[in-house]
Scaffold this motif. Sequence first.
Motif, short mmCIF file in Angstrom:
data_model
loop_
_atom_site.label_atom_id
_atom_site.label_comp_id
_atom_site.label_asym_id
_atom_site.label_seq_id
_atom_site.Cartn_x
_atom_site.Cartn_y
_atom_site.Cartn_z
N TRP A 88 -11.43 0.62 -4.12
CA TRP A 88 -12.87 1.11 -4.42
C TRP A 88 -13.39 0.51 -5.50
CZ3 TRP A 88 -13.89 2.60 -9.49
CH2 TRP A 88 -12.48 2.69 -10.16
N LYS A 104 -10.72 8.65 -4.88
CA LYS A 104 -10.62 8.00 -6.16
C LYS A 104 -11.43 8.44 -7.26
CE LYS A 104 -7.05 5.53 -4.67
NZ LYS A 104 -6.69 4.17 -4.52
N TRP A 125 -13.27 -3.06 -6.18
CA TRP A 125 -13.80 -4.08 -5.49
C TRP A 125 -14.84 -3.71 -4.56
CZ3 TRP A 125 -12.04 -6.91 -8.74
CH2 TRP A 125 -10.77 -6.88 -9.07
N LEU A 181 0.82 -1.30 0.11
CA LEU A 181 -0.17 0.12 0.00
C LEU A 181 1.12 1.34 0.10
CD1 LEU A 181 -2.63 -0.77 2.51
CD2 LEU A 181 -2.78 -1.34 0.10
N PHE A 213 -11.20 -9.92 -2.56
CA PHE A 213 -10.22 -8.76 -2.35
C PHE A 213 -10.45 -7.76 -1.39
CE2 PHE A 213 -9.20 -10.74 -6.57
CZ PHE A 213 -7.85 -10.48 -6.62
N ASN A 256 -13.28 2.38 4.82
CA ASN A 256 -13.50 3.55 4.22
C ASN A 256 -12.10 4.17 3.95
OD1 ASN A 256 -16.09 4.15 3.88
ND2 ASN A 256 -16.23 3.70 5.99
N TYR A 257 -11.12 3.76 4.69
CA TYR A 257 -9.73 4.33 4.34
C TYR A 257 -8.78 3.44 3.64
CZ TYR A 257 -5.13 6.79 4.91
OH TYR A 257 -4.51 7.67 4.57
N MET A 311 -9.01 -9.20 1.95
CA MET A 311 -7.65 -9.32 2.23
C MET A 311 -7.24 -8.00 2.95
SD MET A 311 -5.55 -10.24 -1.31
CE MET A 311 -5.96 -9.17 -2.29
N TYR A 312 -8.17 -7.22 2.98
CA TYR A 312 -7.84 -5.66 3.73
C TYR A 312 -8.99 -5.57 4.77
CZ TYR A 312 -4.36 -4.91 0.29
OH TYR A 312 -3.30 -5.04 -0.42
N PHE A 340 -14.32 0.15 10.39
CA PHE A 340 -14.89 1.43 9.54
C PHE A 340 -13.60 1.70 8.82
CE2 PHE A 340 -16.43 5.71 8.84
CZ PHE A 340 -17.47 5.59 8.42
N TYR A 341 -12.78 2.17 9.38
CA TYR A 341 -11.43 2.57 8.90
C TYR A 341 -10.86 1.67 7.72
CZ TYR A 341 -6.61 4.52 8.71
OH TYR A 341 -5.52 4.94 8.47
N MET A 375 -10.77 1.97 0.53
CA MET A 375 -11.36 3.14 -0.37
C MET A 375 -10.27 4.02 -0.92
SD MET A 375 -14.56 2.49 -1.32
CE MET A 375 -15.48 3.98 -1.81
N ARG A 376 -9.32 4.20 0.08
CA ARG A 376 -8.24 5.21 -0.41
C ARG A 376 -6.63 4.66 -0.49
NH1 ARG A 376 -8.35 10.71 2.93
NH2 ARG A 376 -6.14 10.48 2.01
N ASP A 377 -6.44 3.62 0.13
CA ASP A 377 -5.36 2.98 0.06
C ASP A 377 -4.84 2.20 -1.18
OD1 ASP A 377 -2.60 3.95 1.30
OD2 ASP A 377 -2.93 2.75 2.93
N VAL A 378 -5.65 0.96 -0.87
CA VAL A 378 -5.40 -0.18 -2.03
C VAL A 378 -5.91 0.17 -3.04
CG1 VAL A 378 -6.33 -2.48 -2.18
CG2 VAL A 378 -6.21 -1.71 0.15
N ASP A 379 -4.82 0.01 -4.18
CA ASP A 379 -5.05 0.08 -5.48
C ASP A 379 -6.32 -0.67 -6.12
OD1 ASP A 379 -4.43 1.67 -7.60
OD2 ASP A 379 -2.70 0.46 -8.37
N PHE A 380 -7.22 0.15 -6.57
CA PHE A 380 -8.65 -0.69 -7.07
C PHE A 380 -9.39 -0.92 -5.92
CE2 PHE A 380 -6.06 -0.78 -10.89
CZ PHE A 380 -6.87 0.05 -11.86
N TYR A 412 -8.69 11.35 8.15
CA TYR A 412 -8.16 10.72 7.10
C TYR A 412 -6.91 11.57 6.51
CZ TYR A 412 -11.81 6.92 7.79
OH TYR A 412 -12.53 6.05 8.19
#
Lengths: 174, 315, 404
Positions: free
Chosen positions: C88, B281, C90, A36, C60, C77-78, C63-64, C73-74, C81-86, B186
């Motif tokens: 959002w 994104k 999945w 990440l 997928f 939503n974090y 995995m996170y 929740f984190y 939605m923000r960190d893992v490539d793609f 965040y």
Amino acid sequence: MHNSSRRGFMGKAFGAVAGVGVVGSLVAMKKTWDPLPSVKAAGFTTLDMSIYPEGELITEKWRGKPIFVLKKTAEMVASQTESQKARDVVVGDSHFMIAIGLCTHLGCIPGYNAAEKSFLCACHGGQFNWAGEVTKVPPPRGFDIPPFKIEGNKMILGEAGPEYQAMKDSGVTL
Amino acid sequence: MKNKEPLILVVVVAFTLLTYWLVEPFAHSQMHKHVESQNFAYADLAPIIKTGDAANGKALVTGAAACIGCHSIAKDGVPAGMDAVTAAGSYGVNPPDLSNAGALYDPKFLADLIKNPAHALNVAHKFDAAKGQMHPMIAFAGAGGDIDQEVADMVAYLQSIAVKADELTPKMAFEEACGRCHTMKYENWTQLGTKPEFKFEKESLAYDIKVLEYQEALTKYMGKLPPDLSMYFRSRNEHFLSTFIENPQSQLAGTAMPRVGVTAETAHKVIEHMADAGDTKRHERESVGKNVMIFIIIFAIFALLWKKQVWRDLH
Amino acid sequence: MAHFTKATSVKDWLNQRLAIEKVEKVMASEYWIPKNINFLWAMGMVLAITFTLLLVSGIFLLMYYQPDVKDAFYSVNYTIMRDVDFGWLWRHIHGVAASVVFLIIYIHMFTGIYYGSYKKGREMIWISGMLLFVTFSAEAFSGYMLPWGQMSYWAGMVITNIFSLGGLHMDGLVEWIRGDYVPAQAFLTRFFMLHVLLLPLAIMGLIGLHFAALRIPHVNNQDGEEIDFDAESKKYLAGDKAGSKVMRFANDFMSKDMMVVGIYLIFFFYLVFFQYGFALDPVNFDPADGLKTPAHIYPEWYFLWSYEILRPFSVNIGLMAFGFAQVIFMLLPWLDRSPNAVPASRRGAFSIWFWLLLIDMIVLTAMGKLPPEGIFSTIGLVAALAFIVLWIALPFITMNEKKA
Ligand code: HEM
Ligand code: FES
């Protein structure tokens, strides 16, 4: 023969298009497995090099790995061979052995014997001297050196400065 | 036998759309009252009629009006009288630095705020002078001359030192206009600013404690802790956010949140920053979305052609 | 022991051991499908594809995702939605597919009801389908808990409270289900287990049963025609493809399946990228707060009709009505007393019953979401009563149906 159970031209073409879709989603899946951004961003550690006592091995942490910091004593500095000088890290007028504290054989953490001034890896018996060179197999080479950059009294791990680049270019570290 | 498929498709689609319309647009229109945007006109505030003189305004702000007793002005080298936690302890919330106030806030709002803070902020209902409840910001009663001229001068001064509108980034807009009351975890934002990276957990915890102390004072002042806004872009819609920022009472009668008085442009930037945090994104989603749609249409066309070929022999 | 000979090819080697040719025939090339069916018969394939999308996107997410009340929740939503490539992607696929799958299930069910496809040897298909509906409902509900947002928490609270069974005051049962007095850590972890292990396993098993139940009676057709599959398939194999009333599943009907899937995916991905709000409720982007109920709470759209049957009545009657609604569809093959397995349009009163039921369920769905006030509660009450009356009337309506 069952004719329609064999794919005609259009069937093959359709299969090819579907295949493109599968490959596309595999690319997305591969990227989902990548480390990440937050993991990569956490890849820098700053060390204050003025605080280390001479002749004592201190272990720091960088990217989850142990980092060996050994401030060399005056005798050590005086006795350095050419190859040991090549691994020597100088900050101000202090000399250091800086290394990733993982055995280059299969990654165990070797223990430091202060009396003998050498490292012994308990896993398969590999040995290293205080300068970080390998002295007994199975490890294939001396300790690896983490990318570092010297800024005044500070050392930033994770960033490649000119001193590190020189070591890398000359093959002192991988 | 005639082909019934088009008719069946029409029936299926019609019932689907009807159900969708009932449970989404229609139900939501019944659940939430619609608040019309006033385009940040602040029609209840008197316009500034005098032409302000920035030099005189500076003299007032840093002198007679005593603004800098509580506010810092970093741009002009005026430091804060106390640190944020102590300030929150005495005022309930840390008084803002005035460097960019002239860019963030509507001039009419600034003028009204200087003369009557509780009115401009739309929180008059919370402060009753008779019971000794005074708004922490002291109203400016004039420095001896024409008060309207003096206020116009002060606004002109604030506008003269503020960043240009195009230099005000969405992040700045959010942090300066909202960030003294709201966190945005965040984005690593606390009411004391962006939380630095600490090498030792002890330092990090010490920072957290300072934030908690600040929040305690803020909670006492506001009645409840203002929420973290990290995901508000997705939990509220854009129209709600915009009309709420314009006038919180219009959406949530009785809310403790004051009217912040930002210009339409600042509000737009604030919301953009919220989108950067809560819907990071969105640009990628749109571009990937377009490509996937193109691919899927090609996929469907090839499927159709394949079906045509296979079915030729079946009739 | 069977007799094995030296294999002439990889295919032959496998064939001797796994009878792949035979299997392929039974499942695909000589699985005979009537020609007179329309695109509604492709909904099963659309469901299979949607389930695959849920499975892949779910893997997928898994995995996170962190099943911990402090981190869930984190992590959604974090991290996702923000960190893992793609990540959002999945999540959007998973959320939208979980909603759309019910739309397709309802279309699939009502197709079955319209054409009478639950009778004459097809009872097991219907029952296994209804079991799939029930497990999918449990799967969707347990998944909805996982992001641990406001809707997760309060849906968890309200739905588990149903198990106190009103006047029976089975509070112990509710606490047993939750493992706590309120939805908390134990609740989240066990629903996580249900969502990613037990229920998906059950679903996959039931899908197998559903397919197996189809193999012998074959699928119904849009004219209620009795087809002699043996005779017709012989005709096809003899070369009279155009004259035969049946076709192969693969590739004949499958090519049509794929065409419908293609069109469906256009619709599906449009929702994933551009119109996802209906499936990823904004309210659930607020973190769970056990001390504050959201202003409006409502289930996902696919549960609204049964929720509305619960709502207009007092607790005990409401629960009975709700229980009735949950089991009654299962009994359809026996409540329909007529032997006619033909389209509803040819069944007189049943046709009216069918359209009334469909409309009533849409009305219930709408009223389930609207605030229960004024005219909406009256309409809701009437629609709930109508639902019950319709089902009670069904045996009487169908008993005297003439042979069609
Ligand atoms: C084996 C298959 C599945 C796996 C491994 C899986 C996994 C997950 C995970 C880890 C989450 C939490 C992350 C999130 O909320 O986005 C989730 C959420 C969810 N799942 Fe699944 N899932 C599976 C199948 C299904 C099926 C079949 C359904 C529905 C019919 C479903 C419905 C949901 C729903 C409604 C959510 C909440 C979505 C949201 O709020 O974003 N899942 N799933
Ligand atoms: S890992 Fe050190 S010797 Fe093998």
